[in-house]
Write a protein that holds these residues in place. Structure first.
Motif, PDB file in Angstrom:
ATOM      1  N   ASP A  87       0.828  -1.214   0.000  1.00  0.00           N
ATOM      2  CA  ASP A  87       0.000   0.000   0.000  1.00  0.00           C
ATOM      3  C   ASP A  87       0.863   1.265   0.000  1.00  0.00           C
ATOM      4  N   ALA A  88       2.072   1.165   0.599  1.00  0.00           N
ATOM      5  CA  ALA A  88       2.980   2.313   0.651  1.00  0.00           C
ATOM      6  C   ALA A  88       3.798   2.473  -0.629  1.00  0.00           C
ATOM      7  N   GLY A  89       3.578   1.560  -1.596  1.00  0.00           N
ATOM      8  CA  GLY A  89       4.231   1.685  -2.895  1.00  0.00           C
ATOM      9  C   GLY A  89       5.414   0.768  -3.120  1.00  0.00           C
ATOM     10  N   ALA A  90       5.740  -0.091  -2.144  1.00  0.00           N
ATOM     11  CA  ALA A  90       6.868  -1.015  -2.317  1.00  0.00           C
ATOM     12  C   ALA A  90       6.498  -2.134  -3.292  1.00  0.00           C
ATOM     13  N   GLY A  91       7.510  -2.710  -3.915  1.00  0.00           N
ATOM     14  CA  GLY A  91       7.314  -3.878  -4.777  1.00  0.00           C
ATOM     15  C   GLY A  91       8.080  -5.059  -4.221  1.00  0.00           C
ATOM     16  N   MET A  92       7.750  -6.272  -4.679  1.00  0.00           N
ATOM     17  CA  MET A  92       8.377  -7.481  -4.116  1.00  0.00           C
ATOM     18  C   MET A  92       9.324  -8.121  -5.123  1.00  0.00           C
ATOM     19  N   LEU A  93      10.600  -8.213  -4.738  1.00  0.00           N
ATOM     20  CA  LEU A  93      11.618  -8.872  -5.557  1.00  0.00           C
ATOM     21  C   LEU A  93      11.538 -10.388  -5.428  1.00  0.00           C
ATOM     22  N   GLY A  94      11.029 -10.863  -4.290  1.00  0.00           N
ATOM     23  CA  GLY A  94      10.914 -12.293  -4.074  1.00  0.00           C
ATOM     24  C   GLY A  94      10.801 -12.610  -2.603  1.00  0.00           C
ATOM     25  N   LYS A  95      10.717 -13.934  -2.322  1.00  0.00           N
ATOM     26  CA  LYS A  95      10.601 -14.421  -0.948  1.00  0.00           C
ATOM     27  C   LYS A  95      11.983 -14.907  -0.494  1.00  0.00           C
ATOM     28  N   LEU A  96      12.433 -14.345   0.626  1.00  0.00           N
ATOM     29  CA  LEU A  96      13.798 -14.559   1.091  1.00  0.00           C
ATOM     30  C   LEU A  96      13.952 -15.814   1.933  1.00  0.00           C
ATOM     31  N   ASN A  97      15.067 -16.478   1.757  1.00  0.00           N
ATOM     32  CA  ASN A  97      15.401 -17.689   2.490  1.00  0.00           C
ATOM     33  C   ASN A  97      15.642 -17.364   3.970  1.00  0.00           C
ATOM     34  N   LEU A  98      15.498 -18.359   4.810  1.00  0.00           N
ATOM     35  CA  LEU A  98      15.632 -18.188   6.266  1.00  0.00           C
ATOM     36  C   LEU A  98      15.895 -19.539   6.905  1.00  0.00           C
ATOM     37  N   ASP A  99      16.188 -19.541   8.193  1.00  0.00           N
ATOM     38  CA  ASP A  99      16.218 -20.798   8.923  1.00  0.00           C
ATOM     39  C   ASP A  99      14.801 -21.340   9.014  1.00  0.00           C
ATOM     40  N   GLN A 100      14.678 -22.660   8.917  1.00  0.00           N
ATOM     41  CA  GLN A 100      13.361 -23.295   8.875  1.00  0.00           C
ATOM     42  C   GLN A 100      12.495 -22.881  10.071  1.00  0.00           C
ATOM     43  N   PHE A 101      11.298 -22.370   9.768  1.00  0.00           N
ATOM     44  CA  PHE A 101      10.373 -21.852  10.784  1.00  0.00           C
ATOM     45  C   PHE A 101      11.062 -20.817  11.688  1.00  0.00           C
ATOM     46  N   ALA A 102      12.068 -20.143  11.156  1.00  0.00           N
ATOM     47  CA  ALA A 102      12.820 -19.098  11.868  1.00  0.00           C
ATOM     48  C   ALA A 102      13.631 -19.657  13.039  1.00  0.00           C
ATOM     49  N   MET A 103      13.901 -20.962  13.018  1.00  0.00           N
ATOM     50  CA  MET A 103      14.631 -21.601  14.119  1.00  0.00           C
ATOM     51  C   MET A 103      16.075 -21.827  13.715  1.00  0.00           C
ATOM     52  N   GLY A 104      16.933 -20.889  14.105  1.00  0.00           N
ATOM     53  CA  GLY A 104      18.352 -21.018  13.807  1.00  0.00           C
ATOM     54  C   GLY A 104      19.039 -19.681  13.849  1.00  0.00           C
ATOM     55  N   SER A 105      20.371 -19.721  13.939  1.00  0.00           N
ATOM     56  CA  SER A 105      21.170 -18.500  14.046  1.00  0.00           C
ATOM     57  C   SER A 105      22.201 -18.390  12.932  1.00  0.00           C
ATOM     58  N   SER A 106      22.080 -19.248  11.898  1.00  0.00           N
ATOM     59  CA  SER A 106      23.120 -19.259  10.869  1.00  0.00           C
ATOM     60  C   SER A 106      22.590 -19.491   9.463  1.00  0.00           C
ATOM     61  N   ASN A 107      21.289 -19.655   9.311  1.00  0.00           N
ATOM     62  CA  ASN A 107      20.657 -19.958   8.034  1.00  0.00           C
ATOM     63  C   ASN A 107      21.170 -21.261   7.428  1.00  0.00           C
ATOM     64  N   GLU A 108      21.358 -22.238   8.310  1.00  0.00           N
ATOM     65  CA  GLU A 108      21.769 -23.578   7.864  1.00  0.00           C
ATOM     66  C   GLU A 108      20.667 -24.618   8.041  1.00  0.00           C
ATOM     67  N   THR A 109      19.474 -24.204   8.479  1.00  0.00           N
ATOM     68  CA  THR A 109      18.423 -25.195   8.706  1.00  0.00           C
ATOM     69  C   THR A 109      17.336 -25.144   7.635  1.00  0.00           C
ATOM     70  N   SER A 110      17.497 -24.314   6.608  1.00  0.00           N
ATOM     71  CA  SER A 110      16.484 -24.198   5.556  1.00  0.00           C
ATOM     72  C   SER A 110      16.410 -25.471   4.719  1.00  0.00           C
ATOM     73  N   HIS A 111      15.180 -25.873   4.394  1.00  0.00           N
ATOM     74  CA  HIS A 111      14.974 -27.008   3.485  1.00  0.00           C
ATOM     75  C   HIS A 111      15.502 -26.683   2.097  1.00  0.00           C
ATOM     76  N   PHE A 112      15.631 -25.395   1.781  1.00  0.00           N
ATOM     77  CA  PHE A 112      16.012 -24.973   0.436  1.00  0.00           C
ATOM     78  C   PHE A 112      17.499 -24.624   0.335  1.00  0.00           C
TER      79      PHE A 112
END
Length: 494
Positions: free
Chosen positions: A114-139
């Motif tokens: 609504d504020a005019g931003a656009g989406m480049l994509g969906k960013l990777n993360l630790d699975q269900f946000a559980m982790g401190s190093s981004n090593e738990t992602s299924h992807f």
């Protein structure tokens, strides 16, 4: 003029509004960077170049028609894949939700569109946000754009918002959403030389955000600098009747009130954060931060937060307990993965689905949470942890009777190599030692880059504020930022 992708939120928005470049030019420049870096950094789970261009065309049309533009107009951003996005896969980086396409939009993402931003994509993360190093992602792991001088080891961008921090540092996005449960905005920001703020619990709606620990989760903004974070947070924040924990308060004009002048302000230095074995470089950057705030006019006062040593064990009881409850919904019946072995009954399907859908770290936290909530241990663990959480909050309240903000390191080290701590959950959990206390108390806190270690890797400083005093946090962050003069960025190797 510098490359468009070197510009932040404020510069992009103002440039589009002034006609220096079109919103479509901005979107296409960032889309090109995303495409060029995706194989090397794996920062995105899904890329949506068409969404970025579509939003940009709408902004350009509005400008051409002389209509008022929103606070994020012409700024394409990355959306952490924990926020539900209408018609775009939302996975929380888990096999459990792979293929799930929401038919609704999270409140925070809708506010940004609504504020005019656009989406480049969906960013990777630790699975269900559980982790401190981004090593738990299924992807797959997110790779930091930063490297040590020898360039051999792949480094962590931090977690759980590692895709967000890596994308900003690598100039794939000028800003990104993050979520912070125990440090998942602040620690990745520190590891990548970027800036991120977790607002007061309840400032930003959690509706449409995949839940980890509901009494701790809070969306926030991540960007190149303090001003960009303030602009984006203003667009994200606000009351939402769909979220029972949302604060029914007006959103302050944080950006307009930014000031690096700390005259008359008191900054607290918690003595308990001077942990045994703290690396000399972390100690040095902390002392430098104290000197910068004194230079800005602040008075520095030592304070005590006596229950700090109990914060990490308290967090790792409460957060897994809430996670075990929240993740009970993933049973193979309603949505997401269903694993149905031949001849299996209902219980077999539950077991097979959850075994296949959750990764090892998620399973570990569900098991811990289920254990501490079990009949024989509920009072010994969960009830006690809630009492200690209250004591931690009271420590902060007493400290804020003496001072306006607190200054601490953000993380106990610079970014470490992927694989270094993956087999030692306790070592990984210690990454959150400086960020967890503010999360337990629901306080606003941010990380700003303050310098580089001996290997040329970023180090961050954390500012913690009173409840609802995002302005004080942002202003102290700006005072540090303006004196640190941090302009380092990773050398391009991808």
């Amino acid at each position: 003029m510098s490359d468009i992708t070197d510009l932040g939120v404020a510069a992009l928005r103002d440039g589009v509004a002034a006609g220096q470049f079109s919103a479509v030019e901005v979107a296409e420049a960032f889309n090109a960077n995303v495409a060029a870096a995706q194989d090397a950094l794996n920062a995105f789970i899904v890329v949506t170049p068409e969404k970025a261009v579509e939003a940009a065309r709408a902004v350009d049309a509005k400008r051409a028609a002389g209509e008022a533009l929103g606070a994020m107009a012409g700024v394409p951003i990355g959306m952490k894949d924990l926020f539900a996005t209408f018609g775009v896969q939302t996975t929380a980086a888990s096999h459990m939700l792979e293929g799930f396409v929401p038919q609704y939009e999270s409140t925070v993402s809708q506010k940004l569109w609504d504020a005019g931003a656009g989406m480049l994509g969906k960013l990777n993360l630790d699975q269900f946000a559980m982790g401190s190093s981004n090593e738990t992602s299924h992807f797959g792991n997110v790779i930091s754009p930063w490297r040590r001088p020898d360039g051999k080891a792949q480094l962590t961008p931090g977690g759980s918002s590692g895709g967000s921090s890596a994308a900003i540092a690598a100039r794939l996005a000028p800003a990104a959403t993050g979520t912070d449960t125990g440090g998942s905005i602040r620690q990745p920001a520190a590891f990548t030389g970027t800036t991120g703020i977790k607002p007061t619990y309840g400032r930003c709606s959690r509706w449409g955000v995949v839940a980890f620990a509901s009494s701790l989760d809070q969306p926030g903004s991540m960007g190149r600098d303090v001003t960009d974070c303030a602009i984006m947070l203003e667009a994200m924040a606000g009351f939402d009747p769909k979220d029972s924990t949302s604060l029914d308060l007006p959103v302050p004009a944080w950006t307009a009130s930014l000031s690096a002048d700390m005259k008359g302000k008191k900054v607290g230095i918690p003595r308990e954060y001077r942990a045994d074995g703290m690396p000399a470089e972390i100690e040095a950057v902390w002392e430098q931060g104290i000197a910068w705030l004194k230079d800005a006019g602040a008075e520095v006062v030592e304070v005590s937060l006596p229950h700090t040593k109990y914060a990490l064990p308290t967090y790792y009881i409460i957060a897994p307990a809430e996670a075990s409850s929240n993740l009970a919904r993933y049973d193979g019946v309603r949505y997401g993965l269903r694993d149905l072995p031949d001849g299996a009954g209902l219980q077999d399907m539950y077991a097979a689905t959850r075994a296949a859908g959750f990764g090892p770290e998620v399973k570990r936290r569900i098991l811990i949470g289920t254990y501490v909530l079990s009949a024989g241990f509920y009072d010994a663990y969960y009830t006690q942890a809630q009492k200690v959480r209250t004591l931690i909050s009271q420590d902060f309240a007493r400290a804020f009777e003496q001072v306006d903000v607190l200054l601490t390191p953000t993380a106990p080290s610079a970014a470490f190599a992927l694989g270094e701590n993956v087999d030692d959950p306790l070592a990984m959990y210690l990454n959150d030692v400086f960020t967890v206390p503010a999360s337990l108390a629901g306080l606003p806190a941010m990380s700003v880059p303050a310098g580089l270690d001996a290997q040329g890797l970023p180090l961050g400083l954390q500012i913690i504020g009173r409840p609802l005093d995002e302005q004080g946090v942002l202003n102290a962050g700006l005072a540090i930022e303006s004196r640190a003069g941090f302009t380092a960025k990773p050398g391009k190797w991808w």
